[in-house]
Design a protein around this motif. Structure first.
Motif, PDB file in Angstrom:
ATOM      1  N   MET A  38       0.841  -1.196   0.000  1.00 52.42           N
ATOM      2  CA  MET A  38       0.000   0.000   0.000  1.00 52.42           C
ATOM      3  C   MET A  38       0.881   1.253   0.000  1.00 52.42           C
ATOM      4  O   MET A  38       0.583   2.229  -0.682  1.00 52.42           O
ATOM      5  CB  MET A  38      -0.937  -0.020   1.214  1.00 52.42           C
ATOM      6  N   SER A  39       1.985   1.238   0.748  1.00 50.79           N
ATOM      7  CA  SER A  39       2.895   2.389   0.790  1.00 50.79           C
ATOM      8  C   SER A  39       3.437   2.678  -0.616  1.00 50.79           C
ATOM      9  O   SER A  39       3.504   3.837  -1.033  1.00 50.79           O
ATOM     10  CB  SER A  39       4.085   2.127   1.713  1.00 50.79           C
ATOM     11  N   ALA A  40       3.800   1.625  -1.332  1.00 52.94           N
ATOM     12  CA  ALA A  40       4.338   1.812  -2.689  1.00 52.94           C
ATOM     13  C   ALA A  40       3.251   2.367  -3.606  1.00 52.94           C
ATOM     14  O   ALA A  40       3.502   3.259  -4.427  1.00 52.94           O
ATOM     15  CB  ALA A  40       4.862   0.479  -3.224  1.00 52.94           C
ATOM     16  N   PHE A  41       2.024   1.870  -3.443  1.00 52.52           N
ATOM     17  CA  PHE A  41       0.913   2.373  -4.253  1.00 52.52           C
ATOM     18  C   PHE A  41       0.677   3.868  -3.965  1.00 52.52           C
ATOM     19  O   PHE A  41       0.486   4.678  -4.879  1.00 52.52           O
ATOM     20  CB  PHE A  41      -0.362   1.566  -3.956  1.00 52.52           C
ATOM     21  N   MET A  43       2.797   6.070  -2.801  1.00 53.41           N
ATOM     22  CA  MET A  43       3.899   6.905  -3.307  1.00 53.41           C
ATOM     23  C   MET A  43       3.810   7.024  -4.844  1.00 53.41           C
ATOM     24  O   MET A  43       4.052   8.100  -5.402  1.00 53.41           O
ATOM     25  CB  MET A  43       5.250   6.318  -2.870  1.00 53.41           C
ATOM     26  N   ALA A  44       3.437   5.939  -5.510  1.00 54.72           N
ATOM     27  CA  ALA A  44       3.263   6.011  -6.977  1.00 54.72           C
ATOM     28  C   ALA A  44       2.158   7.015  -7.306  1.00 54.72           C
ATOM     29  O   ALA A  44       2.283   7.819  -8.238  1.00 54.72           O
ATOM     30  CB  ALA A  44       2.920   4.622  -7.522  1.00 54.72           C
ATOM     31  N   THR A  45       1.089   7.006  -6.502  1.00 59.70           N
ATOM     32  CA  THR A  45      -0.015   7.943  -6.737  1.00 59.70           C
ATOM     33  C   THR A  45       0.433   9.372  -6.443  1.00 59.70           C
ATOM     34  O   THR A  45       0.054  10.310  -7.148  1.00 59.70           O
ATOM     35  CB  THR A  45      -1.228   7.562  -5.845  1.00 59.70           C
ATOM     36  N   TYR A  46       1.243   9.515  -5.397  1.00 59.49           N
ATOM     37  CA  TYR A  46       1.759  10.849  -5.050  1.00 59.49           C
ATOM     38  C   TYR A  46       2.464  11.465  -6.269  1.00 59.49           C
ATOM     39  O   TYR A  46       2.268  12.619  -6.595  1.00 59.49           O
ATOM     40  CB  TYR A  46       2.723  10.720  -3.853  1.00 59.49           C
ATOM     41  N   PHE A  47       3.285  10.660  -6.949  1.00 57.64           N
ATOM     42  CA  PHE A  47       4.050  11.199  -8.087  1.00 57.64           C
ATOM     43  C   PHE A  47       3.256  11.221  -9.396  1.00 57.64           C
ATOM     44  O   PHE A  47       3.471  12.091 -10.226  1.00 57.64           O
ATOM     45  CB  PHE A  47       5.349  10.405  -8.277  1.00 57.64           C
ATOM     46  N   ARG A  48       2.350  10.270  -9.589  1.00 60.89           N
ATOM     47  CA  ARG A  48       1.660  10.161 -10.883  1.00 60.89           C
ATOM     48  C   ARG A  48       0.265  10.770 -10.893  1.00 60.89           C
ATOM     49  O   ARG A  48      -0.301  11.010 -11.954  1.00 60.89           O
ATOM     50  CB  ARG A  48       1.574   8.687 -11.303  1.00 60.89           C
TER      51      ARG A  48
END
Ligand code: URA
Length: 443
Positions: A38-41, A43-48
Motif C-alpha cells: 500500500m505504501s508503494a501504491f 507513493m506512486a499515486t503521489y508522483f503520478r
C-alpha cells in the motif's frame, strides 16, 4: 491481477480501472495487501496523480469500504462544512450551531488535530463530559432532536481511509491532491449529507501553502461532491495568520462561545458568516448568500445560536456550567507573556510556527497516543496590521510543561514580525469554487 502489477501500472503513469483500484483498496482493508505494498501504491499515486474519473472511483471505493449513513428520515436539506485545516481554526464551533439555529440540519463528523493544525474533536472534548464517540444510532437520534450533532469518525465510516490515513501520515504521502480529496470526501459522503461547504485553506499555516495548489484541491473536492449528486461549494481562505486570538483547545471553546454571544472577533465572524450563509443557502433556507449571511447574523443577535450550542453540549453529555462560567476551568501552571521589542506595525504572524509551538505546550500531539492538555494554548493580543509599542504584550502562552517554557518563548517571539510600514490588509475569503469554476469572492 496482482498488487505488484497494479503498483507498476500506476508507477508508469497509467490510469487504473475500477477493478484494479478495488483490488488494492478492498485487499488493504481485508489485510491481504500489506502495508509495504500500500505504501508503494500511495507513493506512486503521489508522483503520478489520478485522472478525474479515477479520483471519483477511488473516493467511491473508500466510501463503500464502510457504511453510508441514511438520514432520509430527517426533514430538510442536511448540510455540513469541512475545513482542510488551519491554526486557530475554530470556525466549526460557532458555525454549526448558527446554521442549525437557522433551521438547516447539520450532521458533522470531525477530525482530531493533524500535523500543526487543531481538530474540532479535541476542542469539543475539552468541555468536561462532552462525548464525541456516539454510535450511529445515537448520532441519528441527536440530529433528529437538536438539528445538530458533532462526533468523530466511527469504525463503520470509511475504514479504508482510517487505515490508509495512518499509513500516509508516516510515509510522506499526505500532501497529494487525489489522496486528500478521496480521504475527505469519503468521510463526508458517508455522513448522510445532501450538500457540503468546503473551506480550503491557503498560505503559511495550511497544508496547501500556494494559492494554485489550494485551487487544485478545491476543484478536486468540489468536482467529487457534485459528481455524487451533493451540491458542493468551496471557498479558498487565507491561513497566513491564525484565525481569531486563541490557539488551543479550551481557549478556542471560550473564544467561540464569546462569538456566539455576540462578540465580534472580526476574522472569525467574517468567515463564519460567509460559510454559514452558503450552508443556509444550500439548505434552502435562504435564496442567496447575502440572505443566508443575514439569517446567520440574526440568530447570533437573538441568542438562538448560543442556545443551540448549549442544547448540543448538554445532549452530548457536556457540562454547560463551564461554558457559562469559563472562569471555573482549571488553569495551567505556567503563564508567560511575550512582549514587543520595538515600536511599529505587526506585519506578519507565522501561523505554522505558532501551530507547532502550541503542540509543544501540550495542545496537540506528536504521536497518535499522546494525551492532549486541553488547558494549554496561546492567546494573541495583536493581529496583522495592528500598531505595537515596545514592551506591549504580543501574545501569552500557558502550559503545565516547565521544560518547554524557554524555547516556546523564543518561538512565539520569533513568530511575530514588526515593521515600520502598515501592511496592506489581505483578503480573508479569496475565491469561490463551484460547478461553474473558480472566481474571485465578493458578497
Ligand atoms: N484531512 C483529511 O481528512 N484527509 C486528508 O488527507 C487531509 C486532511
Amino acid at each position: 491481477m496482482t498488487a505488484n502489477e497494479i503498483i507498476r501500472s500506476k508507477r508508469n503513469g497509467n490510469t487504473l480501472t475500477i477493478e484494479e483500484l478495488s483490488f488494492i483498496i478492498d485487499g488493504y482493508v481485508k489485510g491481504t495487501i500489506p502495508d509495504y505494498q500500500m505504501s508503494a501504491f500511495l507513493m506512486a499515486t503521489y508522483f503520478r496523480g489520478m485522472s478525474i474519473e479515477e479520483r471519483a472511483t477511488f473516493t467511491k471505493l473508500m466510501l463503500h469500504s464502510g457504511d453510508v449513513i441514511d438520514l432520509s428520515n430527517i426533514a430538510g436539506v442536511k448540510v455540513d462544512k469541512h475545513s482542510t485545516g488551519g491554526v486557530g481554526d475554530k470556525i466549526s464551533l460557532p458555525l454549526a450551531p448558527i446554521v442549525a439555529a437557522c433551521g438547516v440540519p447539520v450532521p458533522m463528523i470531525s477530525g482530531r488535530g493533524l500535523g500543526h493544525t487543531g481538530g474540532t474533536l479535541d476542542k469539543l472534548e475539552s468541555i468536561p463530559g462532552f462525548n464525541t464517540s456516539l454510535s450511529i444510532d445515537e448520532y441519528k437520534k441527536v440530529i433528529a432532536e437538536i438539528g445538530l450533532v458533532m462526533i468523530g469518525q466511527t469504525k463503520e465510516i470509511a475504514p479504508a481511509d482510517k487505515k490508509m490515513y495512518a499509513l500516509r501520515d508516516v510515509t510522506a504521502t499526505v500532501e497529494c491532491v487525489p489522496l486528500i480529496a478521496g480521504s475527505i470526501m469519503s468521510k463526508k459522503l458517508a455522513e448522510g449529507i445532501d450538500a457540503l461547504v468546503l473551506d480550503v485553506k491557503t498560505g503559511r499555516g495550511a497544508f496547501m501553502q500556494t494559492y494554485e495548489k489550494s485551487v487544485e484541491l478545491a476543484e478536486a473536492l468540489v468536482g467529487i461532491g457534485n459528481s455524487f449528486g451533493k451540491e458542493t461549494i468551496g471557498f479558498i481562505t487565507d491561513m497566513n495568520q491564525p484565525l481569531g486570538y486563541a490557539i488551543g483547545n479550551w481557549c478556542e471553546i471560550v473564544e467561540s462561545v464569546e462569538c456566539l454571544k455576540g462578540k465580534d472577533v472580526a476574522d472569525v465572524m467574517e468567515l463564519t458568516y460567509v460559510l454559514g450563509g452558503a450552508m443556509v443557502m444550500l439548505g434552502k433556507k435562504a435564496g442567496s448568500l447575502r440572505e443566508g449571511i443575514e439569517l446567520c447574523k440574526e440568530v447570533v443577535k437573538n441568542g438562538k445560536a448560543y442556545e443551540k450550542f448549549l442544547a448540543l453540549t448538554k445532549r452530548q453529555g457536556g457540562d454547560v456550567s463551564y461554558l457559562e462560567h469559563p472562569e471555573k476551568y482549571p488553569r495551567s501552571k505556567y503563564f508567560v507573556e511575550v512582549k514587543a521589542s520595538h515600536n511599529g506595525f505587526l506585519t506578519s504572524i507565522d501561523s505554522l510556527e505558532l501551530g507547532f509551538t502550541g503542540i509543544s505546550l501540550g495542545a496537540g500531539r506528536t504521536k497518535v497516543d499522546d494525551i492532549i492538555d486541553p488547558k494549554a494554548g496561546i492567546l494573541l493580543s495583536k493581529k496583522v496590521g495592528d500598531t505595537v509599542k515596545s514592551g506591549e504584550v504580543l501574545a501569552a502562552f500557558f502550559t503545565d510543561k516547565k521544560e518547554v517554557l524557554e524555547q516556546a518563548e523564543q518561538r512565539v517571539a520569533a513568530a511575530f514580525a514588526i515593521g515600520t510600514e502598515k501592511p496592506q490588509s489581505a483578503k480573508l475569503v479569496i475565491s469561490v469554487v463551484d460547478k461553474n469554476g473558480v472566481r474571485d469572492f465578493s458578497v
